[in-house]
Enzyme design. Sequence first.
Site, PDB file in Angstrom:
ATOM      1  CG  HIS A  65      -1.729  -1.145   1.477  1.00  0.00           C
ATOM      2  ND1 HIS A  65      -3.072  -1.136   1.208  1.00  0.00           N
ATOM      3  CD2 HIS A  65      -1.453  -2.390   1.961  1.00  0.00           C
ATOM      4  CE1 HIS A  65      -3.594  -2.325   1.511  1.00  0.00           C
ATOM      5  NE2 HIS A  65      -2.627  -3.103   1.967  1.00  0.00           N
ATOM      6  CG  PHE A  66       3.759   2.216  -2.436  1.00  0.00           C
ATOM      7  CD1 PHE A  66       4.166   1.557  -1.281  1.00  0.00           C
ATOM      8  CD2 PHE A  66       4.466   1.961  -3.617  1.00  0.00           C
ATOM      9  CE1 PHE A  66       5.251   0.661  -1.288  1.00  0.00           C
ATOM     10  CE2 PHE A  66       5.548   1.077  -3.635  1.00  0.00           C
ATOM     11  CZ  PHE A  66       5.937   0.423  -2.477  1.00  0.00           C
ATOM     12  NE  ARG A  67      -1.185   3.729   3.993  1.00  0.00           N
ATOM     13  CZ  ARG A  67      -1.912   2.639   4.257  1.00  0.00           C
ATOM     14  NH1 ARG A  67      -2.879   2.248   3.451  1.00  0.00           N
ATOM     15  NH2 ARG A  67      -1.671   1.953   5.346  1.00  0.00           N
ATOM     16  CG  ASN A  97      -6.472   0.118   0.992  1.00  0.00           C
ATOM     17  OD1 ASN A  97      -5.521  -0.077   0.230  1.00  0.00           O
ATOM     18  ND2 ASN A  97      -6.363  -0.040   2.292  1.00  0.00           N
ATOM     19  CG  HIS A 234      -3.033 -10.344   4.493  1.00  0.00           C
ATOM     20  ND1 HIS A 234      -4.336 -10.755   4.451  1.00  0.00           N
ATOM     21  CD2 HIS A 234      -3.046  -9.020   4.223  1.00  0.00           C
ATOM     22  CE1 HIS A 234      -5.107  -9.722   4.172  1.00  0.00           C
ATOM     23  NE2 HIS A 234      -4.350  -8.664   4.021  1.00  0.00           N
ATOM     24  CG  ASP A 305      -0.697  -6.004   4.191  1.00  0.00           C
ATOM     25  OD1 ASP A 305      -1.031  -5.071   3.429  1.00  0.00           O
ATOM     26  OD2 ASP A 305      -1.400  -6.374   5.152  1.00  0.00           O
ATOM     27  CG  HIS A 309      -1.312   3.345   9.428  1.00  0.00           C
ATOM     28  ND1 HIS A 309      -2.453   3.910   8.910  1.00  0.00           N
ATOM     29  CD2 HIS A 309      -1.386   2.034   9.125  1.00  0.00           C
ATOM     30  CE1 HIS A 309      -3.197   2.972   8.332  1.00  0.00           C
ATOM     31  NE2 HIS A 309      -2.559   1.815   8.438  1.00  0.00           N
TER      32      HIS A 309
HETATM   33  O1  DOR Z   1      -3.228  -3.960   8.452  1.00  0.00           O
HETATM   34  C1  DOR Z   1      -3.642  -3.661   7.349  1.00  0.00           C
HETATM   35  N1  DOR Z   1      -3.479  -2.415   6.869  1.00  0.00           N
HETATM   36  N2  DOR Z   1      -4.287  -4.573   6.628  1.00  0.00           N
HETATM   37  C2  DOR Z   1      -4.911  -4.243   5.468  1.00  0.00           C
HETATM   38  O2  DOR Z   1      -5.481  -5.105   4.846  1.00  0.00           O
HETATM   39  C3  DOR Z   1      -4.934  -2.848   5.003  1.00  0.00           C
HETATM   40  C4  DOR Z   1      -3.763  -2.125   5.498  1.00  0.00           C
HETATM   41  C5  DOR Z   1      -3.813  -0.637   5.280  1.00  0.00           C
HETATM   42  O3  DOR Z   1      -4.153  -0.204   4.179  1.00  0.00           O
HETATM   43  O4  DOR Z   1      -3.481   0.093   6.218  1.00  0.00           O
END
Ligand code: DOR
Length: 442
Positions: A65-67, A97, A234, A305, A309
């Site tokens: 996830h590179f946001r 997402n 996962h 994964d 944050h």
């Molecule tokens: O811990 C997680 N964080 N699991 C996920 O499936 C999504 C990810 C996130 O986008 O922060």
Amino acid sequence: MATKTFDLLLRGGTVVNHEGQGVRDVGVRGGRIAEIGSLANAEADEVIDCTGLHVLPGVIDSQVHFREPGNEHKEDLESGSRAAVLGGVTGVFEMPNTNPLTTTQDAIEDKLSRAKRMWCDHAFYAGATHDNYKDLEELEMLPGVCGVKIFMGASTGNLLVPDDDGVRNVLSHGRRRVAIHSEDEEMLRKEAHLARDGDWTSHPEARSAAAALRCTERLLKLARETGRRIHVLHISTAEEVPLLQQHKDIATCEVTPQHLTLEGPEVYERLKGLAQMNPPVRDAHHRAGLWQGICQGVFDVIGSDHAPHTLEEKAKSYPASPSGMPGVQTLVPVMLTHVAEKRLSLSRFVDLVCHGPNRIFQMAGKGRLAAGYDADFTVVDLNREETITHDWSATKSGWTPFDGFKAKGWPVGTIIRGRCVMWQGDLIGEAGGIPIRFQETL
Ligand code: DOR
């Protein structure tokens, strides 16, 4: 006999590929592998001495996830991919997402135009929703798309298809393998009260092993019913492993270095919010079951994964703290340490991060160290001992759950389509990643 010439020559490394392991030279021409063997008399514009090092096919991290767009203060495509190449990763598949969600053709094209700043090669998942399922057969065929992703359990963001009808609709549209986050949303909601304020050891209770197992059981039934290939992301429980073992014809699966390495309750006491991810890191019983899945060949890939944050967000009290940990840069050294400690072989590692992604996603010309394939290499020093630290992390979030981890085995070179982009920790040149192509879309 005329002297052979190459653009790039990797000299004297131990090559790990379909033939096993052996000291070989590798000659590269036009960004592709031209010849593997004894090339002592060859000439090349650039020669990299790999004596004492192991040359692996380029490592693919098929879950990051590179946001971007939406949360660039935590990460973006440039910073995430910089962390990837510093960690020896040559290609990534990025998750949908984001904000706005990556669920439309416009959003995918926007990501691809932003991706010109990426250091490594890349592909993007198209997110499935209740509204876009009819578009998915077109979206999954777009250039730069690795497939469709379904969140059956809610995690970061609001991308969610939790119900059987919704999942059935998604699986009934399109042909490519669909990747799924498998936790049963109804059970997660019922069990949410089990979260104890300020106590991260309760995370695996609030998102239970039973919820993961039940969701994977439902999912496998739906995959059979619709005849659709799936990839379950996962896996976190011991009980899902024998279940998935019974469905290898239709279902592939992933495990992360975090679930293989960290263990509750110790890790929650030590790292608190930094150890929180979904599905949760669980106890010794589950970790042992996941290793059984590695040794028995049930797992097809390891993905990180990578889900950063900020430290500020992570400092919130449980359960307000968000789920996710960075991991793209630490995947190779953490897993090589397991190789050094004999939990898996180097060949099995290559199977999980190179040949596995090649096989299950059908990457075109990537994921094997073989003549004709892209000249992607992860060069590693199996004897190098280093301690992973927050400071080493290139992720914008600035931390790693593996701070203090003593690694044995370290990525020293990242070569992508014949361009050396990282050597001994230094970035070289400019970001030049391009979209990965897939055989099913050619
Ligand atoms: O811990 C997680 N964080 N699991 C996920 O499936 C999504 C990810 C996130 O986008 O922060």
